[in-house]
Design a protein around this motif. Structure first.
Motif, PDB file in Angstrom:
ATOM      1  N   LEU A  62       4.975   2.509   8.375  1.00 39.15           N
ATOM      2  CA  LEU A  62       4.485   3.437   7.361  1.00 39.15           C
ATOM      3  C   LEU A  62       4.873   2.910   5.989  1.00 39.15           C
ATOM      4  CD1 LEU A  62       3.187   6.051   6.414  1.00 39.15           C
ATOM      5  CD2 LEU A  62       5.363   7.229   6.839  1.00 39.15           C
ATOM      6  N   LEU A  63       3.873   2.630   5.173  1.00 36.27           N
ATOM      7  CA  LEU A  63       4.095   2.129   3.825  1.00 36.27           C
ATOM      8  C   LEU A  63       3.669   3.190   2.818  1.00 36.27           C
ATOM      9  CD1 LEU A  63       2.545  -1.455   4.150  1.00 36.27           C
ATOM     10  CD2 LEU A  63       4.921  -0.759   4.547  1.00 36.27           C
ATOM     11  N   HIS A  64       4.524   3.424   1.843  1.00 30.46           N
ATOM     12  CA  HIS A  64       4.173   4.279   0.704  1.00 30.46           C
ATOM     13  C   HIS A  64       3.844   3.351  -0.464  1.00 30.46           C
ATOM     14  CE1 HIS A  64       4.696   6.720  -2.910  1.00 30.46           C
ATOM     15  NE2 HIS A  64       4.414   7.759  -2.165  1.00 30.46           N
ATOM     16  N   LEU A  65       2.608   3.394  -0.930  1.00 29.86           N
ATOM     17  CA  LEU A  65       2.171   2.510  -2.013  1.00 29.86           C
ATOM     18  C   LEU A  65       1.714   3.336  -3.201  1.00 29.86           C
ATOM     19  CD1 LEU A  65      -0.020  -0.093  -0.068  1.00 29.86           C
ATOM     20  CD2 LEU A  65       2.455  -0.143  -0.486  1.00 29.86           C
ATOM     21  N   MET A  66       2.059   2.864  -4.390  1.00 29.66           N
ATOM     22  CA  MET A  66       1.483   3.357  -5.635  1.00 29.66           C
ATOM     23  C   MET A  66       0.706   2.185  -6.207  1.00 29.66           C
ATOM     24  SD  MET A  66       4.765   5.567  -6.980  1.00 29.66           S
ATOM     25  CE  MET A  66       4.045   5.924  -8.583  1.00 29.66           C
TER      26      MET A  66
END
Length: 485
Positions: A62-66
């Motif tokens: 799970l990657l959180h990207l902005m």
């Protein structure tokens, strides 16, 4: 939260991560309902921040990207900096059939080569992780999960993605909480968290009090210890990004828009509900005036406000020829407000909802109304959304919403005007019962704001929903006739 990591790893810091996702995001991102740049090509991406919430090399990552999506502006100039979006990217070797609708694509190169990436909110394990992070007040890289310790967050609440969101995304946990994740991000105090927190301090029952929230601290050297709020007067660029807000879910609630349409289709009177909604709106406005500063608007403040309304009218008339015959009469609504200010009349301005309409209201099974979604108009700059404004800004939005509802049920067309008029009158009367002042006692101010709202709607419908243009144009004709009478 045993599966979560506490800092970014080599996958999220790899320079090849975004390059490997680029061709997939160019196809997927513009198709999302919450993508704001529709109609303009995406020319590239830049990574604002990346955090690995679950290791990308494991069975489920799970990657959180902005990510900033670069697009030319409306005039075609490539210098537009691009909007920043919050993405939650799931990573699997093989996507199970139940997650097929969430597919983003198969990565062919870079650190995720050979893996499948997808919209992670549709995976219950990923959704569970977000709630657990809020429950435990986790700190993961630049991400900071906060909560109100007075509210209990139970474990093992079954998550599901809400289907009614437009500019954002929401997850409902059981029938207990709803987590709204903001998609288009800007740094600074977001009113969708700021105003419900302020109303909670005033014990206002008309707005669900935030249970938790998610922030991103990206300022270099930012000290996130013991920070649960934003610094007054700070540079917005150095402030945290508000990424999401967790609030209690209103069980058995009916969306105000859908409720109005159902009642109208059955030829049922909606005036009693409109009156109750007016009372609820006034309760929220009264609590906001107690919680946050108010200001007085005199001639120096009203003049630029009127100039802005007039400029929007003229620009819209250039874009929508059908509006042009009504411009002089509509402009008189703004001129009358300027004249009243020049004579020394003043008005109070305060924090308001900013984008109030029937779809931003919920009626509980017991008949109580709540107001939700205090983000304001997402297309406007954050600083503008946080300015104090006359309460008629919200009232005008609701009056226009009754008009839209009346024209949205074909079977109700012959009586649409009477239905809308009855709702508008009841709403204003209910508002006055709580606020002590019926908004109709300020006809010049109310007409100016309602006219400005109708002009906005004309431009929006002409650009995005031409079949709906007749609805605001009917209001334009009514408002122009009122000005001539």
């Amino acid at each position: 939260m045993p599966e979560a990591v506490t800092r970014a790893t080599t996958v999220t810091t790899s320079p090849g991560l975004l390059a490997s996702l680029d061709p997939l995001l160019r196809e997927w991102l513009p198709r999302q309902r919450w993508f704001a740049g529709k109609g303009r090509p995406v020319t590239g991406f830049s990574l604002v921040a990346a955090t690995e919430l679950l290791p990308a090399g494991s069975r489920l990552g799970l990657l959180h990207l902005m990510v900033r999506a670069h697009q030319p502006d409306a005039q075609g100039s490539p210098t537009h900096p691009g909007d920043c979006y919050q993405l939650l990217i799931g990573v699997r070797e093989v996507l199970p059939p139940r997650l097929a609708p969430a597919l983003i694509g198969h990565v062919e190169q870079g650190p995720l080569a050979g893996r499948t990436v997808f919209e992670a909110l549709h995976d219950p394990r990923c959704a569970d992780l977000l709630l657990e992070a809020i429950r435990t007040r986790a700190r993961i890289g630049a991400l900071r999960f906060e909560r109100d310790g007075r509210q209990e967050i139970r474990e093992e609440l079954v998550p599901r993605v809400a289907t009614a969101e437009q500019s954002n995304s929401s997850i409902i946990y059981g029938d207990t909480f709803i987590l709204k994740l903001l998609r288009r991000l800007v740094p600074g105090v977001n009113p969708d968290l700021e105003l419900p927190l302020a109303l909670a301090r005033e014990d206002c029952p008309r707005v669900p009090a935030p249970t938790g929230w998610l922030l991103a601290d990206l300022a270099e050297g930012a000290d996130t210890s013991d920070r649960s709020d934003f610094a007054a007067g700070a540079d917005p660029a150095e402030e945290p990004y508000v990424l999401g807000v967790l609030q209690p879910f209103v069980r058995g609630a009916s969306d105000g828009w859908e409720l109005a349409l159902r009642e109208l289709a059955k030829s049922e009177d909606f005036a009693a509900e409109a009156r109750a909604l007016g009372r609820a709106t006034a309760e929220v406005h009264t609590a906001l005036a107690r919680a946050l500063p108010t200001v007085t608007l005199g001639h120096p403040q009203v003049r630029p406000l009127v100039e802005g309304m007039t400029e929007r009218l003229e620009a819209t008339a250039q874009a929508v020829p059908a509006l042009r015959p009504y411009v002089p009469a509509l402009r008189s609504a703004f001129d009358a407000l300027a004249d009243l200010a020049a004579e020394g009349h003043t008005w109070t301005a305060q924090r308001v909802h900013g984008d109030l309409h029937l779809g931003q209201c919920l009626r509980s099974a017991s008949g109580e109304w709540s107001l939700i979604d205090f983000e304001g108009e997402p297309s406007k700059p954050l600083t503008e959304r946080r300015l104090p404004q006359p309460v008629v800004r919200d009232i005008a939005g609701m009056l226009r919403s009754f008009d839209y509802a009346a024209h949205s049920v074909p079977s109700a067309t012959p009586r649409a005007g009477d239905w809308a008029d009855a709702c508008r009158a009841a709403y204003c009367a209910g508002y006055g019962e709580v606020a002590g002042v019926d908004p109709r006692t300020e006809p010049v101010l109310l007409r100016a704001y309602e006219t400005d709202k109708a002009v906005y709607e004309v431009l929006y419908e002409a650009r995005h929903r031409p079949d709906w243009l007749a609805v605001p144009m009917a209001a334009v004709r009514r408002l122009a006739a009122d000005a001539s009478s």
